[in-house]
Scaffold this motif. Structure first.
Motif, PDB file in Angstrom:
ATOM      1  N   UNK A  68      85.174   4.224   3.626  1.00 62.05           N
ATOM      2  CA  UNK A  68      86.008   4.999   2.944  1.00 62.05           C
ATOM      3  C   UNK A  68      87.561   4.841   3.201  1.00 62.05           C
ATOM      4  N   UNK A  69      87.851   3.461   3.458  1.00 62.29           N
ATOM      5  CA  UNK A  69      89.275   3.141   3.586  1.00 62.29           C
ATOM      6  C   UNK A  69      89.515   2.153   2.605  1.00 62.29           C
ATOM      7  N   UNK A  70      90.804   2.009   1.993  1.00 67.47           N
ATOM      8  CA  UNK A  70      91.293   1.138   0.968  1.00 67.47           C
ATOM      9  C   UNK A  70      91.315  -0.202   1.649  1.00 67.47           C
ATOM     10  N   UNK A  71      90.542  -1.134   0.641  1.00 65.68           N
ATOM     11  CA  UNK A  71      90.951  -2.400   0.881  1.00 65.68           C
ATOM     12  C   UNK A  71      92.367  -3.186   0.576  1.00 65.68           C
ATOM     13  N   UNK A  72      92.505  -4.547   1.135  1.00 62.06           N
ATOM     14  CA  UNK A  72      93.589  -5.157   0.839  1.00 62.06           C
ATOM     15  C   UNK A  72      94.975  -4.504   0.965  1.00 62.06           C
ATOM     16  N   UNK A  73      94.908  -3.801   2.174  1.00 61.54           N
ATOM     17  CA  UNK A  73      96.339  -3.200   2.952  1.00 61.54           C
ATOM     18  C   UNK A  73      97.219  -3.806   2.997  1.00 61.54           C
ATOM     19  N   UNK A  74      98.677  -3.802   2.551  1.00 58.35           N
ATOM     20  CA  UNK A  74      99.761  -4.158   3.367  1.00 58.35           C
ATOM     21  C   UNK A  74     100.273  -3.191   3.997  1.00 58.35           C
ATOM     22  N   UNK A  75     100.136  -3.293   5.447  1.00 59.11           N
ATOM     23  CA  UNK A  75     100.749  -2.149   6.330  1.00 59.11           C
ATOM     24  C   UNK A  75     102.256  -2.535   6.546  1.00 59.11           C
ATOM     25  N   UNK A  76     103.016  -1.610   6.366  1.00 58.69           N
ATOM     26  CA  UNK A  76     104.553  -2.023   6.488  1.00 58.69           C
ATOM     27  C   UNK A  76     105.182  -1.110   7.466  1.00 58.69           C
ATOM     28  N   UNK A  77     105.858  -1.495   8.520  1.00 60.99           N
ATOM     29  CA  UNK A  77     106.140  -0.980   9.735  1.00 60.99           C
ATOM     30  C   UNK A  77     107.597  -0.764   9.518  1.00 60.99           C
ATOM     31  N   UNK A  78     108.298   0.043   9.583  1.00 65.14           N
ATOM     32  CA  UNK A  78     109.782   0.419   9.639  1.00 65.14           C
ATOM     33  C   UNK A  78     110.245   1.031  10.879  1.00 65.14           C
ATOM     34  N   UNK A  79     111.192   0.330  11.562  1.00 64.33           N
ATOM     35  CA  UNK A  79     111.542   0.900  12.899  1.00 64.33           C
ATOM     36  C   UNK A  79     113.144   1.253  12.818  1.00 64.33           C
ATOM     37  N   UNK A  80     113.522   1.365  11.291  1.00 64.04           N
ATOM     38  CA  UNK A  80     114.866   1.879  11.187  1.00 64.04           C
ATOM     39  C   UNK A  80     114.925   3.406  11.195  1.00 64.04           C
ATOM     40  N   UNK A  81     116.094   4.089  11.406  1.00 59.74           N
ATOM     41  CA  UNK A  81     116.146   5.419  11.443  1.00 59.74           C
ATOM     42  C   UNK A  81     116.135   6.230  10.141  1.00 59.74           C
ATOM     43  N   UNK A  82     116.256   5.350   9.200  1.00 57.37           N
ATOM     44  CA  UNK A  82     116.212   5.910   7.736  1.00 57.37           C
ATOM     45  C   UNK A  82     115.282   5.103   6.969  1.00 57.37           C
ATOM     46  N   UNK A 114     110.607  -2.717  -5.876  1.00 55.83           N
ATOM     47  CA  UNK A 114     111.468  -1.642  -5.422  1.00 55.83           C
ATOM     48  C   UNK A 114     110.963  -0.176  -5.875  1.00 55.83           C
ATOM     49  N   UNK A 115     109.794   0.188  -5.853  1.00 51.28           N
ATOM     50  CA  UNK A 115     109.263   1.547  -6.224  1.00 51.28           C
ATOM     51  C   UNK A 115     108.711   2.277  -5.171  1.00 51.28           C
ATOM     52  N   UNK A 116     108.739   1.655  -3.933  1.00 47.72           N
ATOM     53  CA  UNK A 116     108.062   2.149  -2.874  1.00 47.72           C
ATOM     54  C   UNK A 116     109.226   2.544  -1.757  1.00 47.72           C
ATOM     55  N   UNK A 117     108.898   3.691  -1.237  1.00 48.54           N
ATOM     56  CA  UNK A 117     110.221   4.236  -0.277  1.00 48.54           C
ATOM     57  C   UNK A 117     109.340   4.096   1.109  1.00 48.54           C
ATOM     58  N   UNK A 118     109.857   3.509   2.037  1.00 49.81           N
ATOM     59  CA  UNK A 118     108.985   3.416   3.389  1.00 49.81           C
ATOM     60  C   UNK A 118     110.006   4.372   4.461  1.00 49.81           C
ATOM     61  N   UNK A 119     109.267   5.121   4.852  1.00 49.21           N
ATOM     62  CA  UNK A 119     109.810   6.173   5.884  1.00 49.21           C
ATOM     63  C   UNK A 119     109.676   5.573   7.312  1.00 49.21           C
ATOM     64  N   UNK A 120     110.609   5.959   8.351  1.00 50.61           N
ATOM     65  CA  UNK A 120     110.646   5.641   9.550  1.00 50.61           C
ATOM     66  C   UNK A 120     109.152   5.571  10.126  1.00 50.61           C
ATOM     67  N   UNK A 121     108.708   4.639  10.768  1.00 45.45           N
ATOM     68  CA  UNK A 121     107.376   4.501  11.109  1.00 45.45           C
ATOM     69  C   UNK A 121     106.623   3.630  10.197  1.00 45.45           C
ATOM     70  N   UNK A 122     106.538   3.817   8.924  1.00 46.34           N
ATOM     71  CA  UNK A 122     105.998   3.061   7.870  1.00 46.34           C
ATOM     72  C   UNK A 122     104.866   3.636   7.189  1.00 46.34           C
ATOM     73  N   UNK A 123     104.149   2.835   6.053  1.00 50.50           N
ATOM     74  CA  UNK A 123     103.456   3.210   5.366  1.00 50.50           C
ATOM     75  C   UNK A 123     102.653   1.951   4.789  1.00 50.50           C
ATOM     76  N   UNK A 124     102.005   2.247   3.815  1.00 55.00           N
ATOM     77  CA  UNK A 124     101.088   1.010   3.116  1.00 55.00           C
ATOM     78  C   UNK A 124     101.462   0.743   1.865  1.00 55.00           C
ATOM     79  N   UNK A 125     101.090  -0.371   1.485  1.00 62.99           N
ATOM     80  CA  UNK A 125     100.877  -0.573  -0.043  1.00 62.99           C
ATOM     81  C   UNK A 125      99.662  -1.241  -0.147  1.00 62.99           C
TER      82      UNK A 125
END
Length: 258
Positions: A68-82, A114-125
């Motif tokens: 039940x988890x998505x395949x072909x994930x790009x994990x994006x880590x963001x360590x910036x404060x914004x 340029x359609x995905x906003x990545x929060x501090x900590x990160x997200x996936x595409x």
């Protein structure tokens, strides 16, 4: 996403890590140690957001092995404060780290446009592959084309989705729904888009592709600790829900955008 209704578990394909150093990185092959730094190449002229590029790192996971988890994930880590909005491009490589030039790589949530906003900590595409040898992809090389601060702060928690019928009653995402309720648990308002994803049903040992991605509504503000309802409107969205309802593998996902 592994949403085959039977709950059948697929064999895991090994993922690999790729960390940003400067702006351009390569993936580590499927048997590399997680966190190995990729080879740095020259940044293209006109690159924007140099002050943010070192804040981003990436890891490609073909199949986590978790049901039940998505395949072909790009994990994006963001360590910036914004929150950051990158524009990325990709090269697919095989298990021998050879580039697969005929394989086109695109995304579900839009980190390549340029359609995905990545929060501090990160997200996936979610990555999508097409073309000859698309099933030979073992990793990706990521190029950061530009990075900008997000106009709208992205929340660290996932905005959840709930399918609703025409009377506003909760139903399964596998049914023919008429609206989607979005719920934000963060302390500030966020802006998200909704992707209705139809997944293919590949043979055992092959990662699952997003066969069809349909937007539901547009950019939607969701208040802090609140909800918003998005109606299914427009010919494309209505047709996609009608066509894919009662199917075996769909996702209804919200992602931070602007």
């Amino acid at each position: 996403m592994r949403i085959v209704k039977s709950g059948r578990r697929r064999l895991a394909a090994a993922g690999a890590a790729a960390l940003v150093t400067g702006a351009l990185v390569t993936g580590c092959g499927p048997h590399a140690h997680a966190g190995r730094v990729g080879k740095v190449q020259r940044v293209e002229p006109g690159f924007g957001g140099e002050e943010f590029s070192s804040a981003l790192s990436f890891r490609y996971v073909g199949d986590s092995g978790v049901n039940e988890t998505m395949n072909q994930q790009l994990e994006i880590v963001n360590v910036a404060a914004e929150s950051l909005v990158p524009v990325l491009s990709f090269q697919a490589v095989d298990r021998n780290d050879h580039v697969l030039p005929q394989v086109k790589v695109s995304t579900v949530y839009g980190s390549d446009r340029g359609n995905l906003a990545v929060p501090y900590g990160g997200t996936i595409d979610i990555l999508r592959f097409s073309g000859p040898r698309m099933h030979d992809v073992a990793d990706v090389r990521v190029t950061v084309r530009s990075v900008a601060a997000a106009r709208i702060n992205a929340g660290p928690h996932e905005v959840t989705t709930q399918a609703l019928d025409r009377h506003g009653r909760e139903i399964s995402k596998f049914e023919r729904f008429s609206a989607v309720r979005l719920t934000n648990e963060d302390d500030f308002p966020v802006a998200v888009r909704i992707a209705y994803i139809l997944w293919d049903q590949p043979p055992k040992g092959v990662t699952q592709q997003a066969a069809e991605v349909t937007p539901i509504g547009g950019l939607t503000r969701v208040p802090a600790h609140g909800s918003a309802v998005v109606r299914v409107t427009g010919k494309e969205a209505v047709a996609a829900v009608a066509r894919n309802s009662d199917g075996p593998a769909v996702s209804l996902k919200a992602y931070n955008s602007q």
